[in-house]
Each structure stands twice: as C-alpha cells, then as structure tokens.
Design a protein around this motif. Structure first.
Motif, PDB file in Angstrom:
ATOM      1  N   THR A 155      44.890 -13.484  -6.630  1.00 28.95           N
ATOM      2  CA  THR A 155      44.983 -13.807  -7.836  1.00 28.95           C
ATOM      3  C   THR A 155      43.793 -13.202  -8.400  1.00 28.95           C
ATOM      4  OG1 THR A 155      44.872 -15.872  -9.410  1.00 28.95           O
ATOM      5  CG2 THR A 155      43.617 -16.152  -7.197  1.00 28.95           C
TER       6      THR A 155
ATOM      7  N   THR B 182      41.619 -15.419 -10.598  1.00 23.00           N
ATOM      8  CA  THR B 182      40.647 -16.235 -10.568  1.00 23.00           C
ATOM      9  C   THR B 182      41.164 -17.337  -9.582  1.00 23.00           C
ATOM     10  OG1 THR B 182      40.000 -15.801 -13.088  1.00 23.00           O
ATOM     11  CG2 THR B 182      39.272 -17.830 -12.089  1.00 23.00           C
TER      12      THR B 182
ATOM     13  N   ILE C  21      40.101 -21.420  -8.904  1.00 30.80           N
ATOM     14  CA  ILE C  21      39.636 -22.341  -9.407  1.00 30.80           C
ATOM     15  C   ILE C  21      39.607 -23.284  -8.447  1.00 30.80           C
ATOM     16  CG2 ILE C  21      39.715 -24.167 -11.139  1.00 30.80           C
ATOM     17  CD1 ILE C  21      41.280 -22.107 -13.022  1.00 30.80           C
TER      18      ILE C  21
ATOM     19  N   ALA D 214      42.052 -23.189 -16.425  1.00 27.97           N
ATOM     20  CA  ALA D 214      43.311 -22.891 -16.228  1.00 27.97           C
ATOM     21  C   ALA D 214      43.930 -22.351 -17.518  1.00 27.97           C
ATOM     22  CB  ALA D 214      44.141 -23.416 -15.031  1.00 27.97           C
TER      23      ALA D 214
ATOM     24  N   LEU E  53      42.234 -19.856 -19.636  1.00 23.42           N
ATOM     25  CA  LEU E  53      42.443 -18.328 -18.984  1.00 23.42           C
ATOM     26  C   LEU E  53      43.937 -17.916 -19.210  1.00 23.42           C
ATOM     27  CD1 LEU E  53      40.679 -18.629 -15.498  1.00 23.42           C
ATOM     28  CD2 LEU E  53      40.056 -17.516 -17.449  1.00 23.42           C
TER      29      LEU E  53
ATOM     30  N   SER F 169      45.717 -17.261 -12.353  1.00 21.61           N
ATOM     31  CA  SER F 169      44.757 -18.329 -11.541  1.00 21.61           C
ATOM     32  C   SER F 169      45.295 -18.849 -10.512  1.00 21.61           C
ATOM     33  CB  SER F 169      43.824 -18.976 -12.516  1.00 21.61           C
ATOM     34  OG  SER F 169      44.639 -20.091 -13.098  1.00 21.61           O
TER      35      SER F 169
ATOM     36  N   CYS G   8      49.329 -19.944 -13.758  1.00 23.51           N
ATOM     37  CA  CYS G   8      48.622 -20.678 -12.818  1.00 23.51           C
ATOM     38  C   CYS G   8      49.275 -21.435 -11.737  1.00 23.51           C
ATOM     39  CB  CYS G   8      47.605 -21.796 -13.507  1.00 23.51           C
ATOM     40  SG  CYS G   8      46.597 -22.971 -12.327  1.00 23.51           S
TER      41      CYS G   8
ATOM     42  N   ALA H 144      40.495 -13.292  -4.544  1.00 20.91           N
ATOM     43  CA  ALA H 144      40.402 -13.394  -6.034  1.00 20.91           C
ATOM     44  C   ALA H 144      39.481 -12.412  -6.691  1.00 20.91           C
ATOM     45  CB  ALA H 144      40.058 -14.996  -6.499  1.00 20.91           C
TER      46      ALA H 144
ATOM     47  N   CYS I  18      35.924 -16.313  -9.520  1.00 16.58           N
ATOM     48  CA  CYS I  18      35.942 -17.957  -8.753  1.00 16.58           C
ATOM     49  C   CYS I  18      35.098 -18.940  -9.888  1.00 16.58           C
ATOM     50  CB  CYS I  18      35.334 -18.049  -7.488  1.00 16.58           C
ATOM     51  SG  CYS I  18      35.371 -19.775  -6.912  1.00 16.58           S
TER      52      CYS I  18
END
Length: 812
Positions: free
Chosen positions: A407, A409, A411, A422, A425, A432, A572, A604, A607
């Motif tokens: 991914t 990002t 989270i 999320a 973004l 994410s 997401c 990712a 983060c």
C-alpha cells in the motif's frame, strides 16, 4: 488431497491403528545393537519401539520411544522432545514414552510434518532434579542421536530448557536438535498459536463466526503456553478469561480473573494447558453446567476414554490435541525443511501461519462431525492427509507470499485519527491500509468509542477555538460525502466555581475568548441566573457563573469513525482484529514493513501511528523512541430519567474545585446524545468526569476497565446534587484518555516517512477530519491547514515529561 484409510484412524483401536503405522518387524539399523538395549518391540497392541540409551551418571535412565516406521528411516525421522521426571519405576517411564510418542505421531500425521512420533524420556531417581549433571546427560543423549544417524530429532519438553539444548547442540555438532536454534521463534508461543487457532476454528464452525465476546474461558495452567493463550483471549475480546494454576501468582494475568479450582468454575470453554490426564471421569461428570467446548495445549487431557466419552455425551465439543497443541512441531517442520527461512523469519509470521492452519483444521473437523462431539473421532480421517507428499513446512514460504500486501500508507489504529487520516488521504487519491487490533473501528476498549463527544468553540484558548471553526467545515464535508448526520447542535453550558484553568479551560477563560473572537454566547453572572435559564440544574443560591455557546453540540463518535472509513473505502483497506507486532522502518529501500500478530505482512511507502494509549508499544515494535504520555482511566455512566424531565437537561460542563480524589470536572450530555441503549420508551443521560481514576498509567497492561467504585460514588453524588430529576445509574464504563503534560496533542513526523498522532488529551475528537488533514500533510509535504509547531513530538514535555511554560500559539 488423499487421506489415510479409516481403518488406521478408528477410535478406541489398539495403538497400532490410530494415526500410526501397523506394527511391523523391527527394521535393520546399523550399530543399534551396540548403542541401545531394546526394551520394547512393536507388537499388535503397540506400534512403538523403545530403546534404552547408555547414561553415565548414577540414578538416571534414558528411554527413547519411536514409531515403528520411523525407526531406522531418515526419510521420515522421529521427532519429539526430551522429558525429565522423577518416575516411580522404569515401567512407568517406558509407558509414558510410548504414550507421548503415540501422541506425537498423531500430531505429525494430522499436518504431515514429514516426521513420525518419538519421545525421549529421562527417568531420574532424584526428586530434586537439580542433582542431575545436565551437560553430562546431554552428551549421553547426543551419543544416542548420533547412533540414529538422522532417524531422530529432538528438542525441549517438560523440565528441559534452552541451556540443555545448548549443551546438546554442542555435543551433536549442531545436528538433530530442533528447538528454535538461532531463531527468534519461541516454540511455546508457537504452541499457544495452535491453541488460539483451534479455539477460533471451533467457534467458527459451531457458532458461525470467530466472535468470542459472549464466551467465558477457563485456562487451566498458566505457564508460558497457558499465560500466552490467556492474554490473547483477552485481546480477542473474550467476555471473561478465568485462570488457574498450582502457583496462584502465575494465574494473576492482566485482564483475567484467577479462580482457585478450575474444575468447579463455570465456563463456556475449558482450555487445558497443564498436566496430562487431569480430566478424570469425576471431573468430566461433575464439571459445571454450561460448558460447550474443550480445546487446549495439554497432551492427553483425558484420564481415559470413559472421561472423554462423558464429555462427548454432555455435548462438549473437544478438538484433539493433535490439532490444538501442534504448534511446536509445525515450527519444527519449517526448521527441518527450510532452516534459512526459519532462522530469519519474523516470529509473528510463523505464529500467524500456525494459527491459520490450526484454525482451518479445527473448523474442518467440527464441520465434518456435523457439530456433534460424538462424531469427532470417526471423522478424523477426513482431515488427516496421506503421509506421502511434501511436508507442511514447505508450504510456509508460499503462505507468507499469500498473506503479504502493499500500500502507499499504513495506518495503525482505527479510531478518530486513523479513520480521519484514511478519509483525507482518499480525497487525495492515496491508497492506505488501516490496521486495527480491535474487532471494530473505534472498539469498546479504545478512546474513540461511544455515542457522543462534545464540539465547541468555547475554549480558554483562541488557538483551539479557531481550530474548531476550521474543523466544523471539514465535518460538513464528511457528512455530505457519506450522507450521514454526525453533528447535532444542542448548545453547551460551562458553569460552576472559579477554578482557574483546567484541562478543559474554565468558565471565565472561555467567556474571555468568546468576547475576544466576537463569538455569540450568553453569560450568567450568578447561580440564580443559571437556575432560571436551566431549572433542571440545581444552581440556585450557589456561587457559580456560567457561559453558554448555543452553536455547540455533540458528535456521534463511533458513527463518525465508521463514516470516515466508509468515505475512504475506495482507497482504504481495513484489517480488523489485527495487532501490529513489528514495524521495520530502517530498510535500505526506504519502505515500511509491518507484521501483524496473525502473520500478515504490509509493505508501505509511509506510516501513520494513531493508536492512542497503545502508542508506545507500537513505537517500541518499530524500534523508535517512546514518548512521555500518561494514560488516564476516565469513567462515565448512563442514568435513567423521565422523558419529560430529560427535555430540560442541557449539555453542560461543571467546574468545581478539586477535593482529594475528586478532580472537580463533571459533564452531562442530553438524552438525545444516547442512541445505543434500547430505551424501551425510557430516556437516559450520559454523565461523566474529566479527571483520572487513580494514578496515571504508562501502559495499557494494567488498565482497569471496571474503574473505581469510589469514583462512581462521586458521579452518583454529583447527579443527586445537580440533577435531582435524574434516577438510578443504568451502567458504567471506564475508557482510556492519552494525555500530555501540556494538554496539546502530538502530531508530527518521527522519521522521514512515519507520522504520529497521540495525546488527544480528551479534546481531540471535535477536530477529527482536520487532524486527518494535518497527518496527511505530514506525509505528502503539503502545507498543513494549521500550525503544527505546538504539536511537535520533540517538545520537552513529550520527550522528558517536564511541562514547559509556553505562549499561546496563534492560528490565523
């Protein structure tokens, strides 16, 4: 997949037929006659062979039991640990070796590990096992393993340890020892993983989901395996986890309830993790009503077949230990078939794999048995593969690939800040993956859960007042995009004594800011004026002042987190019940690689760590410096109120001076803010305090979700004095607040590609989507919507815990 013939697996048949080979003539094996005395040969009622190995020291004997078809065959060698005990006789030691070897064969066959069953049993004539010369003993065991020449592998078992294995590795020149050598994999945790997987698989097959929230567990035995199982059951949301151990201190595990007698404690689920043969006929017959399941780590938990039959007849589903206690031998299969992977893999990946295949196997068995305990044994053949084929350890590398994802990002945390990030973004088109350890977004154990949080511009700080104004615009965006009504305007009254500034500001401080910013408000100079405007509050004649912001209100908290996640759903991926156990932030390629407790790997570009009171445990897993954060235990409750009277109770915050454990800050939400209680025509108001129960904590392991009766008594007293029309307390809760010394959040980057939000200090929720925008800007390099300087992770009070005097920040 091919399976073993039913004839080899039928219950109650002689040992030669269930899971192990039919007795066969003893195969030729070079030098065995010189190395061993054969004390038991394969026969019609036993498929094992037992040899006695030479031991130099007095008062010690060593017996090695192997399944007959592994005796002398390196293609399918024997595998089982070294057990050291003060047996009554040689016969009892030999019988135990056979019983344990048969059990190991059942485990190895159940998963096709590539091994057959075996066991090393050392009989000591000394009750005090410390009298044994361990290094000398391990040298003798090494000589026996050398004689088998690859036909036998061993490791730790009862009363043997890593130090013994160090001696054995040295004596064998690092051969024939499978005990997690040069690896971070802990075979005790591996066994616990197979227990947890089997529990989840059983519940899945029997009840249609893996939800444990309605189940009470009793964990019998709290050694390393049992304690690990108990802690994980707590994390998975079990209704209650009871623990019992011969040593009462061992049963004292955070989140668990110790019991004195496991056999008399009512439960839904018995988890044996202690001595073998503990479930006798009497225990099986007299165990309290209501028990539905029995799954654990104990080898041979039942004293005999009659005890097992009693449980079956009572409708108690038992998954055999050949599935539930197989974790260590599954790890052995990997160690034997791919030593390089075994020695380098992140342990969580191994534990996740073990949990996954154990869950699937347990679920399959219960399903084949049509959820009928009495049909389990007759259906074992449906889940046992043929011995021919690659050992299961060779599947591990493919499993890792299948359970890996990429991914942009990552989270960590699915509360307010995580879901808001999320959402922000996703608006920018950035993908994410959100990982939440709880069973839902904003889970009941976390800070963001609940019906309601206040929103207000009425601060003693112009900075936060202006920040709220910006945030309200973003809340409108969330509502518009998701079609969900999240904010309810119902006004907010600050009232009470002149306390000076608190974590929530003060009446006079809020009045000054409202005047300075030209915000609409109403000021009440006396308690009588407040009483006239708000008759439901008992303020007449009291030395109070008050200020009201009519445009304030409440946010539907849990719904808001869910709505922001739904708004981000196209970009997401959400993983629930997934606890991050390691994060690698130091890779040469600059990527972030995280591993969950279930063994999933997420790679990712960057983060966001937004997990509230669990922040420092995640930072530690990422090898990043911890922050100085306090965790408050904060309590609140619902109170029943007549529907007519409820209409007159405002949303209000009461300030009074501290007095002992009474922190002086109380709040009430109107009945319209309580939506999750099935009211049956009744109304409820939420009343709580904004001060901690007891001392601040540094970690969640000692958090008490029950709260304090003394604080509940304070809340009850406040309700009686200030809301005389309100009735009895209906329920109560205790939730964590993550605090900084200066009550400003931490919202900053801690590395080039890791951002953090923590220290919400009980005031963060109202800023929700704006916080998401700020965190997104830290990752993208875009200009932040507010000045983030006050939220620096490097300020003194966050790094050292010392609160510095700071000037009021400015927000345009």
């Amino acid at each position: 997949m091919k399976f073993l013939p039913i004839a080899l697996l039928a219950a109650g048949l002689p040992a030669a037929s269930a899971f192990s080979s039919i007795a066969s003539p003893l195969p030729a094996f070079p030098s065995l006659g010189d190395a061993f005395k054969i004390v038991k040969r394969p026969c019609d009622d036993c498929s094992a062979v037992v040899v006695e190995a030479d031991v130099a020291q007095d008062g010690v004997s060593c017996y090695i039991a192997l399944d007959s078809d592994s005796y002398g065959h390196t293609a399918r060698p024997g595998n089982g640990g070294i057990r050291l005990l003060n047996y009554d006789s040689a016969e009892s030691a030999i019988d135990d070796a056979v019983r344990l070897a048969k059990g190991m064969t059942r485990k190895h066959d159940m998963f096709r590990t590539g091994f057959s069953g075996a066991k090393v049993v050392v009989k000591s004539d000394h009750e005090d096992l410390s009298q044994i010369e361990r290094k000398e003993l391990m040298q003798d065991v090494a000589s026996a393993l050398d004689a088998f020449d690859g036909g036998m592998y061993t490791g730790c078992d009862l009363n043997t340890c890593d130090v013994d294995m160090d001696h054995l590795v040295e004596a064998t020149n690092d051969r024939y020892v499978l005990a997690g050598r040069n690896s971070r994999v802990d075979t005790n945790v591996a066994t616990a993983s197979s227990v947890i997987g089997s529990i989840l698989g059983t519940v899945e097959a029997m009840e249609g989901s893996r939800d444990l929230s309605a189940l009470t567990f009793t964990v019998q035995g709290c050694g390393k395996v049992g304690s690990t199982v108990a802690k994980e059951l707590v994390r998975l949301g079990a209704k209650r986890v009871q623990t019992c151990d011969l040593f009462s201190e061992a049963a004292k595990i955070d989140g668990c309830a110790p019991v004195e007698d496991w056999a008399s404690a009512p439960c839904d689920f018995l988890v044996p993790c202690a001595n073998s043969l503990a479930i006798t006929e009497d225990v099986a017959r007299d165990f309290p009503k209501g028990i539905k399941y029995c799954v654990g780590a104990t080898n041979s938990p039942f004293a005999n077949e009659k005890a097992r039959a009693i449980f079956d007849k009572r409708g108690i589903m038992h998954i055999p230990e050949s599935i539930s206690s197989a974790g260590a031998i599954l790890a052995d299969s990997v160690e034997w078939s791919n030593i390089d992977l075994y020695q380098t893999v992140a342990p969580a990946k191994m534990y996740g794999w073990i949990r996954d295949i154990s869950r699937e196997k347990a679920s399959d068995l219960a399903s084949h048995a049509d959820q009928e305990p009495q049909h389990v044994t007759s259906n074992l053949q449906n889940v046992v593969p043929e011995r021919e084929g690659a050992p299961i350890g060779k599947d591990f590398e493919d499993w890792i690939s299948e359970h890996s994802s990429n991914t942009e990002t990552l989270i960590v945390g699915g509360g307010l800040a995580g879901t808001a990030t999320a959402f922000s973004l996703a608006e920018k088109g950035i993908k994410s993956t959100l990982v939440e350890q709880g069973s839902s977004l904003a889970p009941p154990t976390a800070s963001s859960n609940g019906d309601s949080r206040m929103y207000r511009k009425m601060y003693s700080s112009t900075f936060f007042s202006k920040m709220q104004a910006k945030a309200l615009g973003r809340w409108e965006d969330v509502e518009e995009k998701t079609g969900t009504k999240l904010l309810q305007e119902n006004g907010l009254l600050f009232y009470g004594e002149d306390t000076g500034e608190t974590v929530e500001g003060s009446v006079l401080g809020a009045k000054d800011v409202m005047e300075k910013l030209g915000l609409p408000h109403t000021f009440y100079a006396t308690g009588d004026e407040i009483a006239e405007a708000y008759p439901a509050l008992d303020c007449k004649g009291k030395p109070y002042s008050g200020v009201c912001e009519d445009s304030a209100g409440h946010i539907r908290a849990s719904k808001a987190c869910k709505a922001m996640a739904e708004g981000a759903s196209e970009k997401c991926t959400i993983k629930l019940n997934s606890k991050i156990v390691s994060i690698d932030t130091e890779r040469e390629d600059g990527k972030i690689v995280a591993v969950t407790e279930d063994g999933e790997t997420v790679t990712a570009d960057n983060c966001v760590i937004s997990c509230g009171p669990w922040t420092n445990s995640v930072l530690e897993s990422a090898n990043l410096p911890k922050l100085h954060l306090d965790i408050w235990q904060v309590q609140w409750a619902h109170y029943e109120v007549d529907a007519d009277a409820a209409a007159s109770i405002p949303q209000a915050f009461h300030f009074r001076n501290e007095d002992g454990i009474d922190g002086g800050l109380y709040y009430v939400f109107p009945s319209s803010a309580t939506e999750t209680i099935d009211n049956g025509g009744k109304a409820y108001v939420k009343v709580g305090v904004d001060f901690p129960t007891g001392e601040a904590l540094s970690e969640m392991s000692s958090f008490d979700y029950q709260g304090s009766d003394d604080v509940l008594t304070l809340i009850d007293g406040w309700v009686k004095d200030h809301l005389p029309s309100v009735g009895e307390r209906f329920d109560s809760y205790c939730h964590p607040y993550t605090m900084t010394k200066d009550s400003y959040f931490v919202m900053d980057r801690v590395t080039d590609n890791v951002a953090i939000f923590s220290g919400g200090s009980g005031r963060a929720f109202k800023f929700g989507p704006l916080i998401g925008d700020c965190l997104a800007s830290l990752l993208t390099g875009d200009e932040a919507p507010v000045d983030l300087t006050p939220f620096s992770a490097s300020r003194d009070c966050v790094r050292s815990g010392v609160a510095e005097k700071k000037e009021e920040p400015v927000l345009a």
